[in-house]
Design an enzyme around this catalytic site. Structure first.
Site, short mmCIF file in Angstrom:
data_model
loop_
_atom_site.label_atom_id
_atom_site.label_comp_id
_atom_site.label_asym_id
_atom_site.label_seq_id
_atom_site.Cartn_x
_atom_site.Cartn_y
_atom_site.Cartn_z
N GLN A 60 0.82 -1.21 0.00
CA GLN A 60 0.00 0.00 0.00
C GLN A 60 0.87 1.27 0.00
O GLN A 60 1.97 1.27 0.56
CB GLN A 60 -0.94 0.01 1.21
CG GLN A 60 -0.25 0.03 2.55
CD GLN A 60 -1.22 -0.09 3.72
OE1 GLN A 60 -2.42 -0.33 3.53
NE2 GLN A 60 -0.72 0.07 4.92
N HIS A 87 1.17 -4.62 3.13
CA HIS A 87 -0.10 -4.77 3.85
C HIS A 87 -0.27 -6.22 4.29
O HIS A 87 -0.59 -6.49 5.43
CB HIS A 87 -1.29 -4.34 2.98
CG HIS A 87 -2.60 -4.37 3.70
ND1 HIS A 87 -3.76 -3.85 3.17
CD2 HIS A 87 -2.96 -4.88 4.92
CE1 HIS A 87 -4.75 -4.01 4.05
NE2 HIS A 87 -4.29 -4.65 5.09
N PHE A 137 -0.96 -5.02 14.27
CA PHE A 137 -1.12 -5.17 12.82
C PHE A 137 -0.59 -6.53 12.37
O PHE A 137 -1.27 -7.28 11.66
CB PHE A 137 -0.38 -4.03 12.13
CG PHE A 137 -0.49 -3.99 10.63
CD1 PHE A 137 -1.54 -4.59 9.95
CD2 PHE A 137 0.48 -3.33 9.88
CE1 PHE A 137 -1.64 -4.53 8.57
CE2 PHE A 137 0.40 -3.27 8.50
CZ PHE A 137 -0.66 -3.88 7.84
N HIS A 140 -2.74 -9.44 13.59
CA HIS A 140 -3.94 -9.60 12.75
C HIS A 140 -3.60 -10.31 11.45
O HIS A 140 -4.31 -11.23 11.05
CB HIS A 140 -4.55 -8.23 12.45
CG HIS A 140 -5.61 -8.26 11.40
ND1 HIS A 140 -6.91 -8.67 11.65
CD2 HIS A 140 -5.56 -7.98 10.07
CE1 HIS A 140 -7.61 -8.60 10.53
NE2 HIS A 140 -6.81 -8.20 9.55
N GLU A 141 -2.54 -9.90 10.80
CA GLU A 141 -2.19 -10.50 9.51
C GLU A 141 -1.83 -11.97 9.65
O GLU A 141 -2.22 -12.80 8.81
CB GLU A 141 -1.04 -9.72 8.86
CG GLU A 141 -1.40 -8.32 8.41
CD GLU A 141 -2.49 -8.33 7.36
OE1 GLU A 141 -3.44 -7.53 7.49
OE2 GLU A 141 -2.42 -9.14 6.42
N LYS A 144 -5.25 -13.99 10.93
CA LYS A 144 -6.31 -14.08 9.91
C LYS A 144 -5.83 -14.77 8.64
O LYS A 144 -6.56 -15.61 8.08
CB LYS A 144 -6.84 -12.69 9.56
CG LYS A 144 -7.97 -12.73 8.53
CD LYS A 144 -8.58 -11.36 8.28
CE LYS A 144 -9.72 -11.48 7.28
NZ LYS A 144 -10.37 -10.16 7.03
N HIS A 145 -4.65 -14.45 8.18
CA HIS A 145 -4.17 -14.94 6.88
C HIS A 145 -3.04 -15.96 7.00
O HIS A 145 -3.08 -17.02 6.35
CB HIS A 145 -3.71 -13.77 6.02
CG HIS A 145 -4.77 -12.75 5.75
ND1 HIS A 145 -5.83 -12.98 4.90
CD2 HIS A 145 -4.93 -11.49 6.24
CE1 HIS A 145 -6.60 -11.90 4.86
NE2 HIS A 145 -6.09 -10.99 5.66
#
Length: 252
Positions: A60, A87, A137, A140-141, A144-145
């Site tokens: 990003q 990102h 951050f 979360h990444e 989730k992924h």
């Protein structure tokens, strides 16, 4: 903002199955409890072992992230460099959907990536408010992924792969070499895509957002990566969404 589709939501059990469950005898309930424990373990294994077809590697532009009505906050380490930041590295399916939150038993562990932290602060900075170190951050990444790719790469390898991919895909250099600069000017979508493809060798997907005046601006660039997280590939499918024909490249 993630433009690819999410998994269908969980469907609760039917009223009929609920009534049957409530009428079961104590011994039946014990059996069901045992089966449930086994089943939950199996489901956890299946979830953690979920296959996927490719990664989206998403970078990003911080100027576009900040130049919106919601604005941004610099990380506690200070203002990031005027460069594209990572990102995420997102497992995806060829039908456009994607797995998420695949293994609650494998949370983000900062100790596993201690040697990468300084690089991540530079290349994968957070711009969310309130100002923070980036740990939330990255947590979360990963959760989730990243957990959905753990059958192919572990936690350290996941973050290391993203850092390596950024070196392979130097977006700002590719754009500036053709005269496309983050100076607040507008450029055509076709020119931006051509500059990136010519430099990197693969077709990018461009995501735009809008500034406070409603102008379309260059926000994120998606490239596709093989399931090992090592090599760029042509994208089997692109996210949905579109940019205007003229796109602003804001300063940062």
């Amino acid at each position: 903002m993630q433009l690819h589709n999410s998994h269908p939501s969980y469907q609760p059990e039917s009223e009929k199955s609920e009534r049957l469950r409530m009428k079961s005898s104590p011994s039946d309930l014990i059996k069901l409890l045992i089966l449930g424990l086994v089943g939950s373990s199996c489901l956890s294994v299946l979830c953690a072992a979920e296959d996927f077809d490719f990664f989206y590697f998403v970078q990003q532009w911080p100027g576009s992230f900040c130049d919106t009505k919601t604005s941004c906050c610099y990380p506690t380490t200070g203002k990031p460099a005027a460069d594209f930041g990572i990102h995420g590295l997102w497992p995806n399916y060829k039908d456009g959907s994607y797995p998420s939150n695949c293994d609650p038993n494998n949370p983000f562990d900062q100790s596993q990536i201690s040697d990468l932290i300084s690089s991540m602060q530079e290349e994968w900075p957070t711009l969310a408010c309130p100002s923070s170190s980036g740990i939330a951050f990255w947590t979360h990444e990963w959760e989730k992924h990243g957990t959905c790719s753990e059958t192919a790469i572990n936690q350290h390898s996941y973050f290391a792969a993203a850092l390596d991919l950024k070196k392979k895909a130097n977006l700002l250099q590719a754009l500036q070499s053709t005269g496309i600069k983050p100076n607040g000017e507008s450029y055509t979508l076709a020119d931006i895509k051509a500059a990136l493809k010519n430099a990197i060798g693969y077709t990018p997907y461009i995501e735009c957002n809008v500034d406070e005046s409603g102008n379309s601006q260059l926000y994120q660039v998606y490239l596709c990566v093989d399931t090992n997280g090592s090599d760029l590939i042509e994208c089997p499918i692109f996210p949905h969404g579109k940019c205007g024909s003229s796109i602003e490249f804001p300063t940062f």
